[in-house]
Design a protein around this motif. Structure first.
Motif, PDB file in Angstrom:
ATOM      1  N   VAL A  95       5.540 -50.987 -22.763  1.00  0.00           N
ATOM      2  CA  VAL A  95       6.543 -51.635 -23.608  1.00  0.00           C
ATOM      3  C   VAL A  95       6.852 -50.816 -24.859  1.00  0.00           C
ATOM      4  O   VAL A  95       8.020 -50.637 -25.207  1.00  0.00           O
ATOM      5  CB  VAL A  95       6.076 -53.066 -23.997  1.00  0.00           C
TER       6      VAL A  95
ATOM      7  N   SER B  58       5.638 -53.608 -17.668  1.00  0.00           N
ATOM      8  CA  SER B  58       5.216 -54.265 -18.907  1.00  0.00           C
ATOM      9  C   SER B  58       4.059 -53.532 -19.589  1.00  0.00           C
ATOM     10  O   SER B  58       3.704 -53.860 -20.713  1.00  0.00           O
ATOM     11  CB  SER B  58       4.816 -55.719 -18.623  1.00  0.00           C
TER      12      SER B  58
ATOM     13  N   SER C 139      16.373 -53.635 -23.308  1.00  0.00           N
ATOM     14  CA  SER C 139      15.193 -54.244 -23.930  1.00  0.00           C
ATOM     15  C   SER C 139      15.272 -54.170 -25.449  1.00  0.00           C
ATOM     16  O   SER C 139      14.928 -55.125 -26.152  1.00  0.00           O
ATOM     17  CB  SER C 139      13.920 -53.545 -23.446  1.00  0.00           C
TER      18      SER C 139
END
Length: 186
Positions: free
Chosen positions: A96, A93, A175
């Protein structure tokens, strides 16, 4: 003067002695001739050194190719549903923006020609009526797991992209697809 004739005689004598030992009709001896004239083997040819002829060329049972990660969900409807319900992205994370940028780039290369730049199912091939029925991401109940599974195995008219994208790249595209779905449903 006599000393120089002796020296010249010794030099000619040594030269005659060295050249007289050479026999042009016989080949020279080689130390370890197999290193100089080795036998060529084909990598996948059968060999009498093994019981079934190719035993040494088979990978060990349960081994995994270098750089390949096993995927636990089968290419079935049940596997798709299980991946849809349980599979989550392992991407870090903290990266990103970099992952999203790479996902956008890869989506543009492999996906947008059918799915469109916005994920609305209006890619170039759909507009030219080469493929019909490409879904709009807003109309589908998709999860990270289902998107990854479809990229890995393909579904309906879409083929697998597992050979073109490595595991991380598949997750980056996943994603980005989820971001497009979010943008379409706003």
């Amino acid at each position: 003067m006599m000393k120089s004739f002796v020296k010249i005689g010794i030099v000619f004598g040594m030269a005659a002695l060295i050249t007289s030992c050479a026999d042009e009709s016989r080949p020279n001896y080689q130390f370890m001739p197999n290193m100089y004239e080795s036998v060529g083997y084909e990598p996948y040819q059968e060999s009498s050194a093994f019981r079934n002829g190719v035993e040494a060329q088979l990978p060990a049972e349960g081994s995994v190719n270098r750089g390949w990660m096993p995927y636990d969900y089968p290419d079935t409807e049940e596997g798709y549903l299980a991946a849809k319900a349980n599979l989550l992205s392992p991407l870090d994370s903290t990266n990103v923006e970099a992952d999203m940028a790479k996902g956008k780039e890869l989506f543009g290369i492999y996906c947008s020609v059918c799915h469109g730049d916005k994920g609305d199912g209006q890619g170039t091939l759909v507009k030219r009526e080469k493929f019909l029925g490409v879904p709009n991401y807003a109309d589908r109940e998709i999860t990270e797991g289902s998107v990854y599974h479809v990229i890995y195995f393909g579904r309906n008219s879409m083929g697998s992209h597992a050979a073109q994208l490595n595991e991380k790249e598949r997750w980056q595209v996943t994603s980005y697809v989820m971001k497009l779905k979010g943008d379409l449903t706003k």
